[in-house]
Design an enzyme around this catalytic site. Sequence first.
Site, PDB file in Angstrom:
ATOM      1  N   GLY A  95      -1.936   4.129  -4.616  1.00  0.00           N
ATOM      2  CA  GLY A  95      -1.397   3.168  -5.206  1.00  0.00           C
ATOM      3  C   GLY A  95      -0.227   3.307  -6.347  1.00  0.00           C
ATOM      4  O   GLY A  95      -0.529   2.000  -6.576  1.00  0.00           O
ATOM      5  N   VAL A 153       0.932  -1.777   0.318  1.00  0.00           N
ATOM      6  CA  VAL A 153       0.300   0.329   0.024  1.00  0.00           C
ATOM      7  C   VAL A 153       0.947   1.115   0.019  1.00  0.00           C
ATOM      8  O   VAL A 153       1.529   1.041   0.582  1.00  0.00           O
ATOM      9  CB  VAL A 153      -0.978   0.381   0.765  1.00  0.00           C
ATOM     10  N   CYS A 154       0.071   2.329  -1.092  1.00  0.00           N
ATOM     11  CA  CYS A 154       0.983   3.769  -0.634  1.00  0.00           C
ATOM     12  C   CYS A 154      -0.192   4.176  -0.243  1.00  0.00           C
ATOM     13  O   CYS A 154      -1.401   4.216   0.014  1.00  0.00           O
ATOM     14  CB  CYS A 154       1.569   3.673  -1.784  1.00  0.00           C
ATOM     15  N   ARG A 155       0.588   6.106  -1.019  1.00  0.00           N
ATOM     16  CA  ARG A 155      -1.411   6.416  -0.322  1.00  0.00           C
ATOM     17  C   ARG A 155      -2.480   6.637  -1.512  1.00  0.00           C
ATOM     18  O   ARG A 155      -3.154   6.799  -1.482  1.00  0.00           O
ATOM     19  CB  ARG A 155      -0.576   8.453  -0.950  1.00  0.00           C
ATOM     20  N   MET A 207      -4.351   4.297   0.279  1.00  0.00           N
ATOM     21  CA  MET A 207      -4.554   4.074   2.051  1.00  0.00           C
ATOM     22  C   MET A 207      -5.708   5.276   1.500  1.00  0.00           C
ATOM     23  O   MET A 207      -6.615   5.522   2.606  1.00  0.00           O
ATOM     24  CB  MET A 207      -3.503   5.223   2.505  1.00  0.00           C
TER      25      MET A 207
END
Length: 105
Positions: A61, A57-59, A85
Site C-alpha cells: 500500500g 495496488v502494490c505489495r 496485494m
Amino acid sequence: MNTVNPKDIADDAVVLDVREQDEYDAGHAPRAVHIPLGDLPNRLNELPEVDGDLPVVCRSGARSGRAVEWLTGQGRAVANVEGGMKQWNAEGKTIVSDSGDAAII
C-alpha cells in the site's frame, strides 16, 4: 486520499498494479494493468478507463499510496488498495501468475 479495501473490489475489476516486473510476474489480480510506479509519468495514456475510481495496488500500500497522490494531482480518479496485494491475498481474492505457476505474494 481515497482508499478501498480489497474485499470491496469486484473479482473481475480492473486494477492498476504499480509494483516492479518481478513482483507482478509472481502474482497479480486477474485483470491488473501493470505500470511500475517509476513509469507512470511516461505512461499516463495507458491508464485504463473504469467507472468510478481506478484501484491502485502494490505489495503493501505504500507505493500505490504515492501513485494515488501523484495521479490525483494529475486529475485522475483513483483509490489506494488498503494493504496492497498482501491484504488482497489475506482476503482470499484471486491471484494469478503469467507463468502459470502458483502465484506468490
